[in-house]
Scaffold this motif. Structure first.
Motif, PDB file in Angstrom:
ATOM      1  N   ASN A 216       0.981  -0.970  -0.245  1.00 28.46           N
ATOM      2  CA  ASN A 216      -0.249   0.210  -0.143  1.00 28.46           C
ATOM      3  C   ASN A 216       0.664   1.236   0.187  1.00 28.46           C
ATOM      4  N   PRO A 217       1.345   1.416  -0.702  1.00 26.33           N
ATOM      5  CA  PRO A 217       2.984   2.232  -1.039  1.00 26.33           C
ATOM      6  C   PRO A 217       1.670   3.994  -0.774  1.00 26.33           C
ATOM      7  N   LEU A 218       0.688   3.981  -1.341  1.00 21.75           N
ATOM      8  CA  LEU A 218       0.090   5.407  -1.285  1.00 21.75           C
ATOM      9  C   LEU A 218       0.031   5.724   0.628  1.00 21.75           C
ATOM     10  N   ARG A 219      -0.080   4.994   1.377  1.00 22.15           N
ATOM     11  CA  ARG A 219      -0.386   5.436   2.978  1.00 22.15           C
ATOM     12  C   ARG A 219       1.131   5.629   3.204  1.00 22.15           C
ATOM     13  N   VAL A 220       2.398   5.859   2.378  1.00 26.13           N
ATOM     14  CA  VAL A 220       3.677   5.503   2.302  1.00 26.13           C
ATOM     15  C   VAL A 220       4.085   7.261   3.343  1.00 26.13           C
ATOM     16  N   LEU A 221       2.957   8.003   2.330  1.00 31.70           N
ATOM     17  CA  LEU A 221       2.716   8.950   1.609  1.00 31.70           C
ATOM     18  C   LEU A 221       1.780   9.953   3.312  1.00 31.70           C
ATOM     19  N   ASP A 222       1.659   9.455   3.942  1.00 27.97           N
ATOM     20  CA  ASP A 222       0.309   9.318   4.838  1.00 27.97           C
ATOM     21  C   ASP A 222       1.462   9.957   6.438  1.00 27.97           C
ATOM     22  N   THR A 223       3.258   9.354   6.468  1.00 29.58           N
ATOM     23  CA  THR A 223       3.883   8.899   7.661  1.00 29.58           C
ATOM     24  C   THR A 223       3.544   9.965   8.343  1.00 29.58           C
ATOM     25  N   LYS A 224       3.954  10.310   9.515  1.00 31.79           N
ATOM     26  CA  LYS A 224       4.139  11.260  10.779  1.00 31.79           C
ATOM     27  C   LYS A 224       5.068  11.073  11.201  1.00 31.79           C
ATOM     28  N   ASN A 225       6.762   9.587  10.502  1.00 35.10           N
ATOM     29  CA  ASN A 225       8.022   9.974  10.388  1.00 35.10           C
ATOM     30  C   ASN A 225       8.722  10.737  10.054  1.00 35.10           C
ATOM     31  N   PRO A 226       9.164  12.277  11.035  1.00 33.41           N
ATOM     32  CA  PRO A 226      10.327  13.337  10.264  1.00 33.41           C
ATOM     33  C   PRO A 226      11.264  13.482   9.517  1.00 33.41           C
ATOM     34  N   ALA A 227      11.254  11.984   9.761  1.00 31.10           N
ATOM     35  CA  ALA A 227      13.024  11.617   9.201  1.00 31.10           C
ATOM     36  C   ALA A 227      12.313  10.952   7.454  1.00 31.10           C
ATOM     37  N   LEU A 228      11.196  10.592   7.446  1.00 31.00           N
ATOM     38  CA  LEU A 228      10.854  10.642   6.003  1.00 31.00           C
ATOM     39  C   LEU A 228       9.642  11.840   5.113  1.00 31.00           C
ATOM     40  N   GLN A 229      10.005  13.117   5.241  1.00 29.89           N
ATOM     41  CA  GLN A 229       9.161  14.128   5.114  1.00 29.89           C
ATOM     42  C   GLN A 229      10.081  14.675   3.596  1.00 29.89           C
ATOM     43  N   ALA A 230      11.266  14.582   3.919  1.00 33.48           N
ATOM     44  CA  ALA A 230      11.839  14.714   2.250  1.00 33.48           C
ATOM     45  C   ALA A 230      11.440  13.609   0.874  1.00 33.48           C
ATOM     46  N   VAL A 231      11.786  12.533   1.995  1.00 28.15           N
ATOM     47  CA  VAL A 231      11.124  11.609   0.528  1.00 28.15           C
ATOM     48  C   VAL A 231      10.025  11.736   0.239  1.00 28.15           C
ATOM     49  N   VAL A 232       8.954  11.672   0.810  1.00 24.46           N
ATOM     50  CA  VAL A 232       8.016  12.198   1.288  1.00 24.46           C
ATOM     51  C   VAL A 232       6.973  13.243  -0.102  1.00 24.46           C
ATOM     52  N   GLU A 233       7.827  14.567   0.047  1.00 25.46           N
ATOM     53  CA  GLU A 233       8.238  15.527  -0.373  1.00 25.46           C
ATOM     54  C   GLU A 233       8.806  15.710  -2.203  1.00 25.46           C
ATOM     55  N   ALA A 234       9.469  14.468  -1.966  1.00 27.70           N
ATOM     56  CA  ALA A 234       9.916  14.468  -3.299  1.00 27.70           C
ATOM     57  C   ALA A 234       8.903  13.796  -4.357  1.00 27.70           C
ATOM     58  N   ALA A 235       8.126  12.761  -3.940  1.00 22.38           N
ATOM     59  CA  ALA A 235       7.826  11.606  -3.948  1.00 22.38           C
ATOM     60  C   ALA A 235       7.296  12.098  -5.635  1.00 22.38           C
ATOM     61  N   PRO A 236       5.815  11.693  -7.044  1.00 23.55           N
ATOM     62  CA  PRO A 236       5.388  11.668  -7.560  1.00 23.55           C
ATOM     63  C   PRO A 236       4.005  12.247  -6.981  1.00 23.55           C
ATOM     64  N   GLN A 237       3.826  12.911  -7.994  1.00 23.63           N
ATOM     65  CA  GLN A 237       2.010  13.767  -6.897  1.00 23.63           C
ATOM     66  C   GLN A 237       1.355  12.785  -8.150  1.00 23.63           C
ATOM     67  N   LEU A 238       0.399  12.161  -7.424  1.00 19.71           N
ATOM     68  CA  LEU A 238      -0.851  12.267  -7.770  1.00 19.71           C
ATOM     69  C   LEU A 238      -1.971  12.546  -8.629  1.00 19.71           C
ATOM     70  N   MET A 239      -1.147  13.747  -8.390  1.00 25.79           N
ATOM     71  CA  MET A 239      -2.784  14.946  -8.938  1.00 25.79           C
ATOM     72  C   MET A 239      -1.306  14.856 -11.261  1.00 25.79           C
ATOM     73  N   ASP A 240      -0.722  14.306 -11.051  1.00 27.01           N
ATOM     74  CA  ASP A 240      -0.024  15.017 -11.990  1.00 27.01           C
ATOM     75  C   ASP A 240      -0.424  13.400 -13.205  1.00 27.01           C
ATOM     76  N   PHE A 241      -1.068  12.316 -12.384  1.00 28.05           N
ATOM     77  CA  PHE A 241      -1.009  11.597 -13.409  1.00 28.05           C
ATOM     78  C   PHE A 241      -3.062  10.846 -13.362  1.00 28.05           C
ATOM     79  N   LEU A 242      -3.515  11.839 -13.112  1.00 32.44           N
ATOM     80  CA  LEU A 242      -4.863  12.251 -13.422  1.00 32.44           C
ATOM     81  C   LEU A 242      -5.291  12.806 -14.849  1.00 32.44           C
ATOM     82  N   GLY A 243      -6.423  11.537 -15.401  1.00 35.59           N
ATOM     83  CA  GLY A 243      -6.913  12.104 -17.140  1.00 35.59           C
ATOM     84  C   GLY A 243      -7.889  13.085 -16.582  1.00 35.59           C
ATOM     85  N   ALA A 244      -8.360  13.864 -18.099  1.00 34.82           N
ATOM     86  CA  ALA A 244      -9.311  14.909 -17.682  1.00 34.82           C
ATOM     87  C   ALA A 244     -10.511  14.756 -17.149  1.00 34.82           C
TER      88      ALA A 244
END
Length: 437
Positions: A216-244
């Protein structure tokens, strides 16, 4: 047998409530009733009807509905086997799945869409803390059978209206965060890109993120671990994959909110905790409750009804924690009403009790809240109890007054007011005096 003897041993410590499952006692319970009355009034004006589903549901309902790799299903459900027939059952951890089950079981959408709401207890087995209990209570709304972005916006606007009626201020006390999760095929493409991104930074992931990276990789984006915030911020954004179509739906929601003057922030990391969501997701959050900042959250779930065995039909809704809402009202200085008692009946002599109790029943029928002093005690003691009760008036049923078919009415909250007499023959004529105190 030994376990049963231990439970029944009268010498053991008095029994207490289960940790994290709290009693709600007066006067606090009156505040709950006040809040629930506000909610019910709002729902009536928006055309949402109340439904009530069982607290216990088949475990499969939540496993299939919420997703096997969600925190709720993996770690938080109160599940057990029915000793009578072996059924696997669960105390409901949230409300939407049960509502969808009820709609399917009773073919409730056969004649069109439904707008529904519920108020009730939910259960999650987690460490109790402020704003996070094992038994907690939610208000929830579900709009089923409607596809358009207008209904998504409607349920969000409903929240905004409730905040205003509770005295809360958007922007100061809470704010709206908004996102779109698109459709399953769009999330599939994003999922591949997200997994690739996480694989490139696997050395930086904690154990929880590594466990979820493929399940469930999408849930990784919801992590509360401060050490992972840089990885999360740099991750691909779902909005960029949305269709019309997904973008058009999202922009339709935004257009209504913009027109209504609702401020919001688009949060591309907002994913929600259940797998059934698609398209619109949102949260109303606050900075005033520490870590428990989400007070209301929801979104669209167009595939859930089919997923649970029903005919395909769309849905959108939200859930709101009552405990957190009452905490927020307290934190923001809102004065919640206390129970009001109009009158306290003082009865000097037991001989007059039949006449007194008939009179009190007539007052109650006229809408007056009145308590009679229990048993017999001195006038001084009874007046002391009357004053402590918070009642606006004392009704003194003395022998002389009763003989004349009257009662003495003494104002308790106005030091300069004098006592006066009222007839017991027609209490309707003066009951409004007590009600309007």
């Amino acid at each position: 047998m030994l376990e049963l003897n231990r439970i029944m041993d009268p010498k053991k410590t008095p029994l207490q409530a289960v940790k994290g499952m709290n009693d709600i006692l007066p006067p606090e319970s009156a505040r709950w009733e006040w809040f629930e009355a506000k909610v019910r009034s709002l729902m009536q004006r928006y055309g949402y009807a109340n439904l009530r589903t069982p607290i216990v549901e088949p475990t499969a309902l939540f496993v299939r509905g919420l997703g096997e790799v969600t925190d709720i299903v993996e770690k938080e459900m109160y599940s057990f086997e029915d000793k009578m027939n072996g059924d696997l059952l669960t105390l409901r951890p949230e409300g939407t799945a049960g509502v969808v089950r009820a709609m399917t079981e009773h073919s409730f959408l056969r004649d069109g869409g439904k707008r529904l709401f519920y108020i009730g207890a939910m259960f999650r087995h987690e460490r109790p803390q402020k704003g996070r209990l094992r038994q907690f209570h939610q208000v929830g709304v579900e709009a089923l059978g409607f596809t358009g972005p207008d209904v998504d916006a409607e349920v969000i606007l409903m929240c905004r209206q409730l905040w205003r009626e509770l005295g809360l201020v958007e922007g100061r006390d809470l704010r709206l965060e908004l996102n779109s999760l698109g459709q399953p095929d769009e999330r599939g493409l994003h999922r591949l890109a997200l997994i690739s991104h996480l694989e490139q930074h696997v050395d930086l992931l904690d154990e929880e993120a590594k466990r979820r990276m493929y399940s469930n990789p999408l849930r990784v984006l919801d992590t509360k671990n401060p050490a992972l915030q840089a990885v999360v911020e740099a991750a691909p954004q779902l909005m960029d994959f949305l269709g019309a179509e997904s973008l058009a739906h999202f922009n339709g929601v935004r257009a209504v909110l913009d027109a209504a003057g609702v401020a919001y922030r688009i949060n591309p990391r907002l994913v929600r905790g259940m797998d059934y969501y698609n398209l619109t997701v949102f949260e109303w959050v606050t900075d005033k409750l520490g870590a428990q900042g989400t007070v209301c959250a929801g979104g669209r779930y167009d595939k859930l009804i089919e997923q649970l065995g029903g005919k395909p039909a769309p849905g959108v809704g939200w859930g709101m924690g009552i405990e957190r809402m009452l905490m927020l009202l307290e934190e923001t200085g809102q004065i919640l009403p206390s129970p009001t008692l109009h009158a306290y009946a003082i009865v000097p002599s037991a001989q007059g009790l039949p006449q007194v109790m008939v009179a009190l029943e007539a007052l109650r029928a006229a809408g007056v809240s009145v308590v009679m002093h229990p048993g017999q005690s001195s006038m001084k003691s009874q007046f002391k109890k009357a004053d402590a009760s918070g009642a606006a008036y004392a009704l003194v049923f003395g022998e002389d007054e009763l003989a004349q078919g009257q009662v003495a009415v003494k104002p308790l909250r106005n030091a300069g007011a004098t006592q006066y007499l009222r007839s017991l023959v027609s209490v309707d004529d003066w009951a409004a005096e007590l009600r309007n105190a």
